[in-house]
Design a protein around this motif. Structure first.
Motif, mmCIF file in Angstrom:
data_model
loop_
_atom_site.group_PDB
_atom_site.id
_atom_site.type_symbol
_atom_site.label_atom_id
_atom_site.label_comp_id
_atom_site.label_asym_id
_atom_site.label_seq_id
_atom_site.Cartn_x
_atom_site.Cartn_y
_atom_site.Cartn_z
ATOM 1 N N GLN A 17 37.159 -14.638 -41.244
ATOM 2 C CA GLN A 17 36.888 -15.993 -40.765
ATOM 3 C C GLN A 17 37.709 -16.995 -41.570
ATOM 4 N N LEU A 18 38.437 -17.852 -40.856
ATOM 5 C CA LEU A 18 39.273 -18.861 -41.506
ATOM 6 C C LEU A 18 38.585 -20.208 -41.596
ATOM 7 N N GLY A 19 37.640 -20.468 -40.694
ATOM 8 C CA GLY A 19 36.938 -21.749 -40.689
ATOM 9 C C GLY A 19 35.686 -21.663 -39.839
ATOM 10 N N ASN A 20 34.698 -22.509 -40.179
ATOM 11 C CA ASN A 20 33.429 -22.491 -39.445
ATOM 12 C C ASN A 20 32.710 -23.810 -39.677
ATOM 13 N N ASN A 21 32.470 -24.543 -38.584
ATOM 14 C CA ASN A 21 31.691 -25.775 -38.703
ATOM 15 C C ASN A 21 30.439 -25.729 -37.830
ATOM 16 N N GLN A 25 34.448 -21.857 -34.610
ATOM 17 C CA GLN A 25 34.845 -20.866 -35.595
ATOM 18 C C GLN A 25 36.301 -20.493 -35.365
ATOM 19 N N THR A 26 37.010 -20.259 -36.463
ATOM 20 C CA THR A 26 38.400 -19.823 -36.389
ATOM 21 C C THR A 26 38.524 -18.501 -37.135
ATOM 22 N N LYS A 45 40.469 -19.063 -31.941
ATOM 23 C CA LYS A 45 39.581 -20.220 -32.098
ATOM 24 C C LYS A 45 38.463 -20.092 -31.068
ATOM 25 N N GLU A 154 45.816 -27.068 -48.850
ATOM 26 C CA GLU A 154 45.534 -25.997 -49.815
ATOM 27 C C GLU A 154 46.458 -26.099 -51.021
ATOM 28 N N SER A 196 45.929 -30.706 -43.828
ATOM 29 C CA SER A 196 45.308 -29.435 -43.459
ATOM 30 C C SER A 196 45.853 -28.885 -42.144
ATOM 31 N N ASN A 197 46.517 -29.724 -41.351
ATOM 32 C CA ASN A 197 47.093 -29.277 -40.079
ATOM 33 C C ASN A 197 48.603 -29.084 -40.153
ATOM 34 N N ASP A 210 46.626 -26.922 -34.877
ATOM 35 C CA ASP A 210 45.360 -27.520 -34.459
ATOM 36 C C ASP A 210 45.579 -28.694 -33.498
#
Length: 443
Positions: A17-21, A25-26, A45, A154, A196-197, A210
């Motif tokens: 998992q790269l991202g989760n809000n 989820q990514t 995504k 990052e 971040s994008n 994104d």
């Protein structure tokens, strides 16, 4: 709930998992049907369809998939696939959204709007579950090319600081992407450019990712709109629903300022809505002016196109508005010699004649105690030269001065005294100490 190892659409195996809000989820996944080893890794995504998801979220998700299908820039991750999981059918997002969906007898089947996007959906008993009763959730998924590398955010978090040359190169690459996007018909506006994008690829190329907030057509007058963007990077007009190509330029300019200062533009001071950054970093005047024009609060005062911004950056010529305030250097004197964060004003740098000619008196008044080495024979002359080179910087950090002008006047008086009175004495002392040492070493 999506899990590591799960295979979606009989093809994409979730790895990490790269991202989760919550509802979005990514994932990094493996394309099990890819023959090319380099293309096996993909990004998936996923948007969970449930009570907590607004119809605007679904529309933006669909728009992202449709826009990406028609974009072919080498520094935009390529569109690969889109689909839904959690129901009996596997139609593309473009067919799913806004069309009728026959209900299935299987538990967890979602009841999509039957007339058009925006029709009310029967609520489930559990928040976050699909419209039809059951424990499963309907996921809308978009698959893109995976770009190995790190986001600029990052890199900032890891402590990396970017030079003016590096930031200019990033600006050129992103402007090249925006030029192609903005010159499409209709124009494609990203609306969420931020560190971040922006991905720093392994080959040194910058990738724009994104497109979840993308806009590919002008909203009609009086129509409702979805507010998107990130505070600090998005211009004021974007939060009012008006977005133009210059809005993306503002976001790029704010992102570049973040890279240069290491501080989010939301945390930098403002004056008349203008980001105040020039005192935080030493830049060439032309690049400072360029960044200020990129981040003008009023869109009509910015560059009107990405191509125009590129030409101005490459030429180094930016016409600065007459009312643009002249930045003043913050008085950070007295911060201490060990302080590596505070920048010494460029206006005070240079050779210090007072420290060179009369170091044995100058060091006490300016509190530069390393100058005590000037009393040591032979080494003393080398220390005097060092004080001449670094004296201004050390004195600025060692004492608090009322202003740069106060500092300059004080050092000028030492230079005059050194030339008129102390130079002969200093020269005599250097010669005497050298002769003394030579007599001791060579009797």
């Amino acid at each position: 709930m999506l899990q590591v190892g799960q295979v979606l659409h009989n093809r994409y195996q979730l790895q990490r998992q790269l991202g989760n809000n919550g509802v979005r989820q990514t994932w990094l996944a493996l394309n099990l049907q890819a023959s090319d080893v380099e293309k096996k890794q993909v990004v998936v995504k996923c948007l969970a369809f449930g009570e907590t998801v607004q119809w605007d979220d679904l529309k933006l998700f669909q728009r992202e998939a449709l826009v990406l299908q028609n974009l072919h820039h080498p520094q935009i991750p390529k569109y690969i696939d889109d689909f839904c999981v959690g129901d009996a059918t596997k139609q593309p997002l473009g067919d799913k959204l806004g069309t009728a969906c026959a209900k299935s007898d299987q538990p967890g089947t979602a009841a999509l709007p039957c007339d058009k996007l925006g029709t009310a959906c029967a609520k489930s008993d559990k928040p976050g579950t699909a419209c039809a009763k059951g424990d499963r959730i309907l996921w809308f998924c978009l698959v893109q090319e995976y770009i190995p590398g790190e986001s600029l955010k990052e890199l900032l978090v890891s402590g990396k600081r970017f030079t003016e040359i590096q930031v200019k190169e990033i600006a050129v690459q992103v402007l090249d992407i925006l030029t192609e996007l903005h010159e499409l018909y209709p124009a494609v506006l990203h609306r969420d450019i931020k560190p971040s994008n922006l991905i720093w690829g392994e080959t040194g190329k910058i990738y724009l990712v994104d497109f979840g907030a993308v806009q590919d057509k002008v909203s009609p007058e009086g129509a409702t709109f979805t507010v998107v963007g990130t505070y600090g990077y998005s211009p004021v007009e974007q939060f009012g629903g008006k977005v133009v190509p210059a809005s993306d330029l503002y976001a790029l300019g704010a992102s570049l300022i973040h890279l240069l200062t290491g501080v989010s533009p939301a945390d930098l001071p403002q004056s008349n809505l203008k980001i105040q950054f020039s005192e935080r970093v030493s830049l060439s005047p032309s690049f400072t002016n360029w960044l200020q024009k990129m981040t003008e609060p009023a869109p009509e005062n910015r560059f009107s196109t990405a191509r125009q911004a590129m030409d101005a950056l490459n030429s180094g010529l930016v016409l600065q508005d007459r009312d643009l305030p002249i930045p003043e250097m913050r008085n950070n004197s007295g911060c201490g010699l060990k302080n590596r964060v505070e920048k010494v004003p460029e206006a005070i740098k240079g050779w210090n004649w007072g420290a060179f000619l009369i170091p044995w008196l100058w060091l006490w008044q300016n509190r530069v105690w390393s100058g005590l080495l000037c009393f040591v024979p032979i080494v003393g002359f080398l220390m005097s030269v060092t004080l001449g080179i670094k004296g201004n910087e050390w004195a600025w950090k060692s004492r608090h001065w009322r202003s740069i002008q106060h500092f300059k006047e004080y050092q000028r008086s030492w230079a005059i005294a050194g030339i008129l009175f102390a130079a002969p004495i200093s020269i005599l002392l250097w010669i005497s100490s050298t002769v003394l040492i030579l007599n001791v070493l060579l009797p």
